[in-house]
Structures are given as C-alpha cells and as structure tokens.
Design an enzyme around this catalytic site. Sequence first.
Site, PDB file in Angstrom:
ATOM      1  N   ALA A 530       0.930  -1.226  -0.028  1.00  0.00           N
ATOM      2  CA  ALA A 530       0.258   0.151   0.310  1.00  0.00           C
ATOM      3  C   ALA A 530       1.001   1.162   0.159  1.00  0.00           C
ATOM      4  O   ALA A 530       1.433   1.856   0.771  1.00  0.00           O
ATOM      5  CB  ALA A 530      -1.038   0.090   1.522  1.00  0.00           C
ATOM      6  N   GLU A 632      13.000  -2.305  15.625  1.00  0.00           N
ATOM      7  CA  GLU A 632      14.424  -2.227  15.507  1.00  0.00           C
ATOM      8  C   GLU A 632      15.289  -0.091  15.023  1.00  0.00           C
ATOM      9  O   GLU A 632      15.966   0.071  16.043  1.00  0.00           O
ATOM     10  CB  GLU A 632      15.330  -2.885  15.355  1.00  0.00           C
ATOM     11  CG  GLU A 632      16.762  -2.799  15.785  1.00  0.00           C
ATOM     12  CD  GLU A 632      16.966  -2.961  17.989  1.00  0.00           C
ATOM     13  OE1 GLU A 632      17.873  -2.241  17.801  1.00  0.00           O
ATOM     14  OE2 GLU A 632      17.273  -4.365  18.205  1.00  0.00           O
ATOM     15  N   VAL A 635      15.546   3.521  15.602  1.00  0.00           N
ATOM     16  CA  VAL A 635      16.922   4.087  16.648  1.00  0.00           C
ATOM     17  C   VAL A 635      18.250   4.478  15.898  1.00  0.00           C
ATOM     18  O   VAL A 635      18.743   5.133  15.163  1.00  0.00           O
ATOM     19  CB  VAL A 635      16.689   3.336  18.104  1.00  0.00           C
ATOM     20  CG1 VAL A 635      18.043   4.357  18.425  1.00  0.00           C
ATOM     21  CG2 VAL A 635      15.281   4.153  18.733  1.00  0.00           C
ATOM     22  N   ALA A 637      18.568   2.133  12.609  1.00  0.00           N
ATOM     23  CA  ALA A 637      18.385   1.554  11.782  1.00  0.00           C
ATOM     24  C   ALA A 637      18.764  -0.178  11.727  1.00  0.00           C
ATOM     25  O   ALA A 637      18.153  -0.543  12.283  1.00  0.00           O
ATOM     26  CB  ALA A 637      19.465   2.286  10.000  1.00  0.00           C
ATOM     27  N   LEU A 639      21.855  -1.383  13.786  1.00  0.00           N
ATOM     28  CA  LEU A 639      22.304  -1.590  14.599  1.00  0.00           C
ATOM     29  C   LEU A 639      21.164  -1.744  15.741  1.00  0.00           C
ATOM     30  O   LEU A 639      20.324  -1.611  16.015  1.00  0.00           O
ATOM     31  CB  LEU A 639      22.439  -0.001  15.151  1.00  0.00           C
ATOM     32  CG  LEU A 639      24.013   0.608  14.229  1.00  0.00           C
ATOM     33  CD1 LEU A 639      24.381   1.551  14.779  1.00  0.00           C
ATOM     34  CD2 LEU A 639      24.907  -0.622  14.290  1.00  0.00           C
ATOM     35  N   GLY A 690      20.665  11.062  -1.077  1.00  0.00           N
ATOM     36  CA  GLY A 690      20.016  10.650  -0.123  1.00  0.00           C
ATOM     37  C   GLY A 690      20.382  10.290   0.876  1.00  0.00           C
ATOM     38  O   GLY A 690      19.138   9.232   1.915  1.00  0.00           O
ATOM     39  N   GLU A 693      16.116  13.275   4.886  1.00  0.00           N
ATOM     40  CA  GLU A 693      15.208  13.244   4.243  1.00  0.00           C
ATOM     41  C   GLU A 693      14.592  14.330   3.007  1.00  0.00           C
ATOM     42  O   GLU A 693      15.524  15.214   2.930  1.00  0.00           O
ATOM     43  CB  GLU A 693      13.643  13.901   4.960  1.00  0.00           C
ATOM     44  CG  GLU A 693      14.380  12.798   6.692  1.00  0.00           C
ATOM     45  CD  GLU A 693      13.277  11.654   6.297  1.00  0.00           C
ATOM     46  OE1 GLU A 693      12.722  11.460   5.042  1.00  0.00           O
ATOM     47  OE2 GLU A 693      14.011  10.868   6.477  1.00  0.00           O
ATOM     48  N   ASP A 704      14.092  14.880  14.228  1.00  0.00           N
ATOM     49  CA  ASP A 704      13.962  12.766  14.575  1.00  0.00           C
ATOM     50  C   ASP A 704      15.462  12.288  15.681  1.00  0.00           C
ATOM     51  O   ASP A 704      14.979  11.939  16.443  1.00  0.00           O
ATOM     52  CB  ASP A 704      15.026  13.006  13.240  1.00  0.00           C
ATOM     53  CG  ASP A 704      15.241  11.161  12.739  1.00  0.00           C
ATOM     54  OD1 ASP A 704      14.141  10.792  12.246  1.00  0.00           O
ATOM     55  OD2 ASP A 704      15.867  10.958  12.694  1.00  0.00           O
ATOM     56  N   LYS A 708      13.857   9.828  18.590  1.00  0.00           N
ATOM     57  CA  LYS A 708      14.544   8.440  18.592  1.00  0.00           C
ATOM     58  C   LYS A 708      14.827   8.105  20.462  1.00  0.00           C
ATOM     59  O   LYS A 708      14.841   7.521  20.988  1.00  0.00           O
ATOM     60  CB  LYS A 708      15.654   8.569  17.597  1.00  0.00           C
ATOM     61  CG  LYS A 708      15.762   8.292  16.469  1.00  0.00           C
ATOM     62  CD  LYS A 708      16.855   7.889  15.702  1.00  0.00           C
ATOM     63  CE  LYS A 708      17.083   7.871  14.011  1.00  0.00           C
ATOM     64  NZ  LYS A 708      17.910   8.437  13.692  1.00  0.00           N
ATOM     65  N   GLY A 823      21.061   5.549   5.546  1.00  0.00           N
ATOM     66  CA  GLY A 823      20.642   4.562   4.324  1.00  0.00           C
ATOM     67  C   GLY A 823      20.043   3.598   4.302  1.00  0.00           C
ATOM     68  O   GLY A 823      19.686   2.906   5.271  1.00  0.00           O
TER      69      GLY A 823
END
Length: 846
Positions: A530, A632, A635, A637, A639, A690, A693, A704, A708, A823
């Site tokens: 979606a 997970e 916070v 990515a 890790l 990239g 954002e 952001d 976290k 990334g």
Amino acid sequence: MSPFATLSATLAATRHNISVRPRGDDDLATAHKFGGSSLADAACFRRVATILLERDDPVQVSVVSAMQGVTNALIALAQAAASRDPAWQSQWSALRERHVETARDLLGDQSGALRVWLEARFADLSDTSKALAVLGIPAREALDAIQGLGEIWSAHMLRAHVESLGQECALLDAREILVVSQGELGVAVDWPASASRLAEWRTRHPQRRVIITGFVARDAEGRPTTLGRNGSDYSGAIFAALFEARELHIWTDVDGVLSADPRLVPEAVSLNALSYEEACELAYFGAKVIHPQTMLPAMALGLPIHIRNTFKPSHPGTCIATSGDSAEGPVRGLSLADELAIVNVEGAGMIGVPGTAERVFAALRDAKVSVVMISQGSSEHSICLVVRGADSARAEVALDAVFGRELASGQIQAITVTRDISVLAAVGDGMAGTPGVAARLFATLGRAQVNIRAIAQGASERNISVALASADASRALRAAHAGFWLSPQTLSVGVIGPGNVGRALLDQLREAIPRLRREANLDLRVRSIASSRKLLISERGDLAADWSAQLASSRLEADMAAFTRHVHAAHLPHAVIIDCSASNEVADHYPGWLAAGIHVITPNKQAGSGDLGRWQTIGESRRSGGGRWRYEATVGAGLPVISTLRDLIDTGDELIAIEGILSGTLAWLFNRYDGSQPFSALVREALALGYTEPDPRDDLSGLDVARKLVILAREAGQSLELDDVDVRGLVPPALLELDRDEAISALESLDAEMAGQLQTARSNGCVLRYVARLDHGGRASVGLVELPATHAFANLRLTDNSVQFTTRRYADNPLIVQGPGAGREVTAAGVFADLLRLGSALGARL
C-alpha cells in the site's frame, strides 16, 4: 473369536479342504484397486490397462469402482424414480450415453458386443426404475441392486479393453463370491463362506489376470447388497485377503497419503510410509485417501497397502504396513474433521458419583448419536463430548431427558451445545514417549491466535486431538503443519510505504524469499503493498520483479481496511504488517492490528515517540492480542540499539545515562564540516546523496533525534513525551516558514552561525557533534555540543551512529553500540532482521 482374528486360520483351512495347486512365491498375487477418478473416461481406462499390463505380477487381482460420479448418479436416479419424478428418465439417458460412448471410444470397431451387453443392462435398469415409480417407495433391495451397477459396468468395460489388447482376463462378479451381513459396527464378511466360494471359482478360472467388481456383495439369503460408502476400497482389501496377496495397491488421483488436506495446506507433502494405526487415525479424522475399514483385513494379515497415483504411476506413493517411518519425526500428519459440535455436561453434583458417564453414553447410544471425541478433567466436574453437528440437537434433547431431575435440583448446572466446531488431530507413532510434542502443538496454536476448546489424548500417545472453533480451523491446521516442520512456517506480509526504505526492503525480500523457504522453513508471502494512493493485492503472495509497476497501474485505491483484511487472511496462520511510512495516521492503526493478533514491524518513529497514551495502548494491545511489535530500526537503522538496551534492563542492570549520536545525516555533516566549504553546500550534497529526508529541515530540526531519544527513554521505563525533550535545532525560525524549495534555496542563512560555532569549538580544542542525552532522572536534550577531539564521538566514520549506555554494570566504561546509522539499504536490513526474528519466534528454523 473376532472375524479378523480367525481370518488367517480360515484361509489356511480353505486351502486344506479344497484341492488347489500348491502355491509358491511365483504364484503370489498382487491386488490392485482403482477408484472412480482412475476410471473417469476412456483415456483413464486405457491408462489403467497400461499400468496393469506393464507389471509382471504372477497373479494380478484388480478391483474396480464405478466410473467417477456414477454411484451418486445411480442413487439419485433411484430416488427420483421412487418419488415418481420424471427426471429419472433423463438421468437414465445420461448414464446410458456416457457408458455406451465410453465403450465406443475405448474399443472402436470392436465395441459391438460390449455395447450390446450395456444396452441390455440399461434396459434392465429402466425396467427396475419403472417398477420403483409404480411402488412410489425406494425399496431397500432395489436400491442396493441399483447403486452397485456402476462397478459391474466398469468391470466389464475394463475386461473387454484388456482382452482387446490380446491379454487373457477373467471377470469376477463379487456377488458370486462375497457373503456379508450388516451389523451395528458396519459390514461383516462371512470369511469361511466367501473363501470357500472363491476357491471353487478359481478351479474354473485359471487366468492370471482377474478383474473384480468392487462395492457389491450378497447377504446370507442371497440378496444383492453393498459394502456402503468407501465400499470399493474395502472390496480391494477383502479380495487381497481372499487371494492371499502379498500386497495391495490402491490407485487414486493423489501421490499417496498426504501430511494434511492439500486444499487447506497446499504445501502438504506425500508421506513415504505409515503404520496401520497412523493411517487409521488420520483417516478417522478426515483424511480421504483410505477408509479405516479398508485396513482391517490388511492389519489382520500384515498385508502392505500402497496408496498410488494412477496419473503418476512412477511415483512410489505411501506404503501402509505394520510400522511406519520413525525417522521422519514424531508427527507424521494432521487431519481436520469439520461440522462438529461440543456437548458439555457440567455440575458439581457429578463429582465422585459413579455411573454418570455411563448414563451420558447410554443416552447418546439410544439416540443413535456417535461420539467423535471425549474430554474430562480429573475433577469430574464436567464431561465434554464432541459429536456430529447434525446430531447435536438430538444429543441435547436426549441428555436433557435423562438428567432432567438433576437439572431441576441443581446437581447439574447445565447441558450446553456449542456448534461450528472442528477437531484437529496430530498423528504419529513417534509421539509415544517423546516429550514436548503436546507443548509444541499448543504453543504453535497459541502463536496463531487459536483458542483450544477441548483436548483429548489416548494412552497410546499416537494422537493428540483438539477441538476448536471452525472459523479458526484452517489457520490452526496450517500453523500446526508448519509447527512440526511438515511445511514452511507461513507469514502473510503486508508492506505500507514503498518509498526509499520500503522499496529497498521489498527488493531484499524478493531476493531472499526462495532461500528462506528452502533453508529456513520460512515462507514469506507478500500479499499486499500500500502506498498513499494505491493498493496492490496478491492471493498467492508471490513478489514479482515488476511489483512497482503493478502497484502504479493498480485500479485499487489505498484503503487501510481492505489492506488489513487481505493481509489478515483467515486461512494463513500468521499475519505481519510492515509500516515503512513516516505516517502518524498509520501508527494510529497499531493498537487495532496488535489486538487482532497481527504482528507489526516498523522503522516509523511515530508510534514509539508520539502520544504517550497511544504508546501505552499499543502495549496493552500487544498483551491482550498476542501480536508482536518490533521496531529496532526506529533508532539505529540496522544497529541493535533497542535490543541491547532491552537486554541490559531484562537482566537486572540499572540505567544511569544514555548519550549518543543518533542521526546518520547529522553525523555525516559534522564529520565533514571543517570550514573548507560552507555548511549549506554540505547539506545540499547530503541531499543529493540521499542521506537527508526530501526536506533537509526534518534532519536539521533535531526532531528526528529527539524522537529516537524518546523511544529509548520509554524502553528504559521512563514516561517521556516529545515535548519533554530540550530540542536545540539548527534551523532558524525564518527558514521554517518557507516551503521546501524556498528553504533549500535559502540554506546559506545557516552558514554564518555554523562558521562561528565551528571557530569557537576549534579554539577550545574541540569538535562539533549533534548529541542526544538522557539521564537517570529523565532529563533529555538534543543539540549541537563541543566535544574533546579525543572523545569517541569525535572519531566516527562518516555516517556512523554511536550510542553509549552508562549503567550500574558499565559505570566506568560505558557499553557502546556503533555502526552505520543511515541509508535506505541499512535501514531496510534492520527491518528485515526484525522480520526474521519474528519468523524464528513463530517456529522457523533460523
């Protein structure tokens, strides 16, 4: 002495009393039985003849059913004629035409004699039907005679075809040999009389190939009768015993006995071997390949039964014999019986009173109600019975009548009936003495959100049966099948937000799904995707290489309710929704999903850092519904930041402080920012790569990072809201008022302030880093700080995140989790890892 206990003695006595040529190994018969699907048309008859003629059986005995659907058609014809419905004539014509045309197709120019014979038989059937129409009642003898005609017709047709190929073949009409009687437990064979008649018949028919009519027989008075439903299979076993065959091959349209019903579990596998007892248990609870009664003569003589596929004769099928294959695991198969009901007799007055169970079963016997399953606790407070749904009302009336006095006095509180019940049975000889089988079954059903209503297991430990709501039956069967590793653990997957991270995740999934199914017993089915505008759904869940184009061209508009219904399919044991959006509105759906048992995996920070009340509701929904929430990637990515913090707390450690660089974007900017180029130029470069954002202010604002930190604080048990965080962003108020493109064009407004801060830090021998901090008292802040050049945060790789946990155990030397924190590929991998952890928790071999 039981008939089957004396079967071997009967056969030995018959050989002794009637003079027949002594038999050696070269004379041993092989019996075959062909079902209706194997004889559906002329092509099927040819295929059966080929199978038989390619075998070198010293003596070949073949029992045949009617052509597919003919027995039901004959019963319908007889009932129509008896009720004076003129439709019987068209039914008669259709049957006649089908058989005559099959004979013509089968034998061509040689079909004349067979067609003449068929025409005479159909003329007889017409006369009998007219007589029934005159009587206006379905006379039992006439019905028995009519419904067994299909086997007689097909036997003559197969025999004619075999002889047309130049092979001698005898035809045995079972009504000449087989003598049976009807009893309370079904059909009973008169073995001595039947064996004697067969021995005499064989002295007149020395051919090595014999074709026999299945299903039909005569009673002791010589009247035609049948062996009842599945009677042709029973005929196969009876004649295998009478001919003293070394084995019986039952030919059908599947590759043997399957581990589950393939209509409900497409991944069901063919079992190479079963014991008689295992096959009986599976057959009783719904496996359609073989009827338990069929195995009785074979069990008495130790006769192997091979279930084979007529359409794949090279497939070995399933061998049913004295012992199965214990190396294949404790549970060999699962079966499901539907259209049942639970009858529960409950009352404190039953405790310790002898004869209560006897009265229950006597009442049901008198009401002609068969009990499928029995469950009673040691307290004797209740007796729970499972009966056929069609019998449940009769059972309730019978029990109310028998226990009327006790109900009136309150000794029995209630007699209740719960309809729409199914019974799931796990079967295997290897279950006996193997600890943990029941635990695995119950845990598997629990993870699939299936409630068990009643449980039964015999002392043989060969069968564990559970009663459950029919609405859960398909999901329960699939879950249990995968839980015992008979098929992959299946997850219905829905993905929301196929943007940067979502696209990378879907590409990773498409590459890994075949390997996971093959090596990890995990079947991930991406059944819906979606976006904010479009919805793509798939029944099979195969993720195509062009999924993006399919989504773009889909005619379905985004509809969260339709998306959820499709992902949470009743026939699949587990559902997981992966939210790769950044939407607060999508996060509002988490409580409902989790309460419904749908698992949620997400890198979306909105739920974990948004309204505290919603976060608490999500936790309550997880506990009540059993859905798992994994986040997970919110916070660090890919890790293991949250799992590390969780492990510290769960093992009893005490958190003192958290300090970290939690933005890969800001880490990259301040690792690169040395004054050699303006800060605004670095932001534009990060945007092009990239790393930011689409609107870089989302990163520069610090929100952001604050989100976290809130997630980590809540994980540590602190009730922190986003507004409680002291956020010192990098975006001046004037820049916040512009639209995205205007703001990107005006990034130079940042340069002077950033250059001044950099110069000050350098004069102090420090570097600039954007750091999040949380202490034990709940004070939280994020902002740009000066750090000594020797600090761990001052020496990170470009996009590395780094989190330091200072705890009671790690007070002097904080525990550090460090690695790439930005990334789309890395974040998608973190989401994928959460999905694999979920699969492992649900039973996949990871």
